[in-house]
Enzyme design. Structure first.
Site, PDB file in Angstrom:
ATOM      1  CB  CYS A 173      -4.921  -1.309   4.679  1.00 44.13           C
ATOM      2  SG  CYS A 173      -4.407  -0.937   6.535  1.00 44.13           S
ATOM      3  CD  GLU A 207      -2.633   1.231   2.563  1.00 43.35           C
ATOM      4  OE1 GLU A 207      -3.471   2.061   2.766  1.00 43.35           O
ATOM      5  OE2 GLU A 207      -2.391   0.427   3.554  1.00 43.35           O
ATOM      6  CE  LYS A 218      -8.634   1.063   3.119  1.00 44.97           C
ATOM      7  NZ  LYS A 218      -7.785   1.476   4.091  1.00 44.97           N
TER       8      LYS A 218
END
Length: 536
Positions: A412, A300, A360
């Site tokens: 994440c 990430e 995301k």
């Protein structure tokens, strides 16, 4: 005290044998606790329960902590008192289990250290309200003996399900996760983490509670039942695990871990060093036993530049990857007045052009966006995210890259939501998680995040490739077993073949509904006798 003793040991058919007399006496003393002592005992029980989770991993402590909480409920004369007990237990559980959140406020200590005491206490205090509701429910309707354990198990399961969904959700440290290092965790392939939460509270609470409320030899059978059930679950889970299979043309994934410390990651004096590490590991010689990488994976926000603005660097990355696509985390910007920022997983094609992109969608409150931004800005609270608040992407999706089986993309925090990792009916062949756990120090937070990735693999029957900035990067097989890993604080790479997925698990087909429906039926079954008795 006689009334307390009656609640703990109702309708005794014979005196408790000497071996169990201390348990009964302890139960009476705990149930008789009053005032601040009662709250202290609840908090301490919650703290002890945290030790069941990784990295300590002592699930057996729940066989004491849950009975203590049940006995405290027995001593409560009103549901409000029970709610305070639940809040205390929840606060103790979350304040220790989530202590790693405080590390994020020390990354830029000059600006944010003053917020640390509030962050590490207010969130656990808020989460404790969920447990307060469960304990209120357990005391309100079920005042007899071991049925109290079942009521608490069902009520906690319901509120933990609510915690997973409400206010964007935060299902960290679910009770089921205490089994992550044991064979019992394999049960999540059938009933999911919420189903295992129900079993966890029930099976760890019953033995001591039943023995403390001795009612003859039948108590021994009832107390031994949960232990036998856990032994069966443990053995069945262990027997389920096999060596993963690999297709003849199984892809080889190269997972790169640069170990870029968060406090200097965006510093221009260090960014080049970290970028050089990524390039160096990307160009390293292939493992001759498995062949050249089919894809290279960076974590990430692996780079500090915007790939769309630097075609020269994306071209250089593609050249170093030797013909394999590079999947990397990076920031992406759209528009200009004001710009919208996305935390993205991007694909650099072998020719250096940018391919597919996943944005995301499940953002971290107070980390990637600021709820009630106007209010908190006025109070002086600012974003922890490096480039301001992010815009959420359109939702979970499966990506299909040339040369790779289709995969579910996760960034994440998105890995902690059992119901979101695989979108709809579109079943992928594997899951890819890119993450930056550097925000959360070197103890508990990163290990617990990895444990949840392993449980997602079990629930879905899918392998997981995990690229973490500072660790722990890993290739996880569809049984949740770590096949290759890079430890915290290391930089390097993993070359690993991609395991084949298993057939769709029961959980992947039906989700949480069977477990939650069973839990609600249990609540109803326990409530009805009390309802009819109260209306006589």
């Amino acid at each position: 005290m006689n009334e307390i003793r009656a609640r703990v040991r109702p309708r005794e058919s014979s005196a408790a044998p000497m071996a169990f007399a201390p348990v009964s006496a302890l139960a009476v003393r705990i149930a008789g606790a009053r005032g601040g002592l009662r709250l202290v005992l609840a908090v301490l029980a919650g703290v002890a329960m945290t030790l069941g989770h990784v990295p300590v991993s002592i699930p057996l402590i729940w066989f004491v902590a849950i009975p203590v909480l049940v006995w405290l409920i027995d001593g409560a004369e009103h549901p409000v008192e029970a709610a305070w007990i639940g809040w205390g237990a929840g606060f103790g559980y979350f304040v220790t289990g989530l202590h790693w959140i405080g590390h994020a406020f020390l990354v830029d200590a000059e600006k944010f250290a003053w917020l640390l005491p509030f962050a590490v206490t207010l969130l656990p205090a808020g989460l404790g309200l969920f447990w307060a509701a469960a304990f209120w429910l357990a005391q309100r309707y079920w005042p007899w003996h071991w049925s109290r354990v079942l009521s608490l198990a069902a009520a906690l399961t319901v509120v933990e399900y609510a915690r997973t969904h409400l206010f964007t959700g935060f299902p960290w440290a679910l009770p089921a996760y205490i089994w992550s290092e044991t064979g019992v965790v394999q049960v999540t392939a059938w009933i999911g983490s919420h189903g295992l939460t129900l079993l966890t509270v029930a099976l760890t609470g019953l033995p001591l509670v039943v023995l403390a409320g001795w009612r003859g030899r039948s108590s021994l059978a009832i107390a031994a039942g949960p232990l036998a059930a856990l032994a069966v679950l443990w053995a069945a889970g262990a027997a389920r695990v096999e060596d993963p299979s690999y297709a003849d043309d199984a892809g080889v994934l190269r997972i790169v871990q640069p170990n870029a410390a968060q406090d200097v990651k965006w510093d221009p004096d260090h960014a080049q060093d970290f970028f050089d590490r990524l390039i160096r590991e990307t160009t390293a010689a292939a493992d001759p036993t498995i062949g050249s990488p089919s894809a290279v994976i960076w974590p990430e926000t692996a780079v500090t530049f915007l790939p769309v603005d630097r075609p020269d660097l994306t071209q250089a990355i593609a050249e170093r990857a030797g013909g394999a696509p590079v999947l990397l985390g990076a920031l992406h910007r759209e528009g200009s007045e004001p710009p919208q920022w996305y935390n993205a997983l991007m694909v650099i094609q072998p020719d250096g052009s940018l391919g597919d992109r996943y944005d995301k969608h499940h953002l971290v409150p107070f980390g990637e966006y600021l709820p009630f931004e106007g209010l908190f800005t006025a109070l002086g609270l600012r974003q922890l995210a490096n480039r301001g608040g992010f815009t959420p992407g359109p939702g979970p999706r499966v990506m299909d890259i040339d040369g790779l089986p289709p995969f579910a993309a996760l960034i994440c925090y998105e890995m902690i939501f059992p119901h979101e990792v695989v979108p709809g009916a579109e079943r992928p062949a594997w899951m890819l998680q890119i993450t930056n756990d550097a925000w959360f120090g070197g103890f508990a937070g990163p290990q617990q995040h990895l444990a949840q990735a392993r449980i997602r693999a079990i629930e879905q029957g899918l392998p997981v490739a995990r690229a973490a900035n500072t660790g722990i990067s890993a290739m996880i097989d569809p049984y949740g077993q770590i096949r290759h890993a890079l430890a915290l604080g290391e930089h390097g790479k993993i070359d690993a073949k991609l395991p084949q997925p298993l057939d769709a698990t029961l959980y992947s087909r039906f989700g949480d509904w069977p477990a939650i429906l069973l839990t609600l039926i249990l609540l109803l079954a326990l409530h009805l006798p009390h309802h009819f008795r109260s209306t006589d």
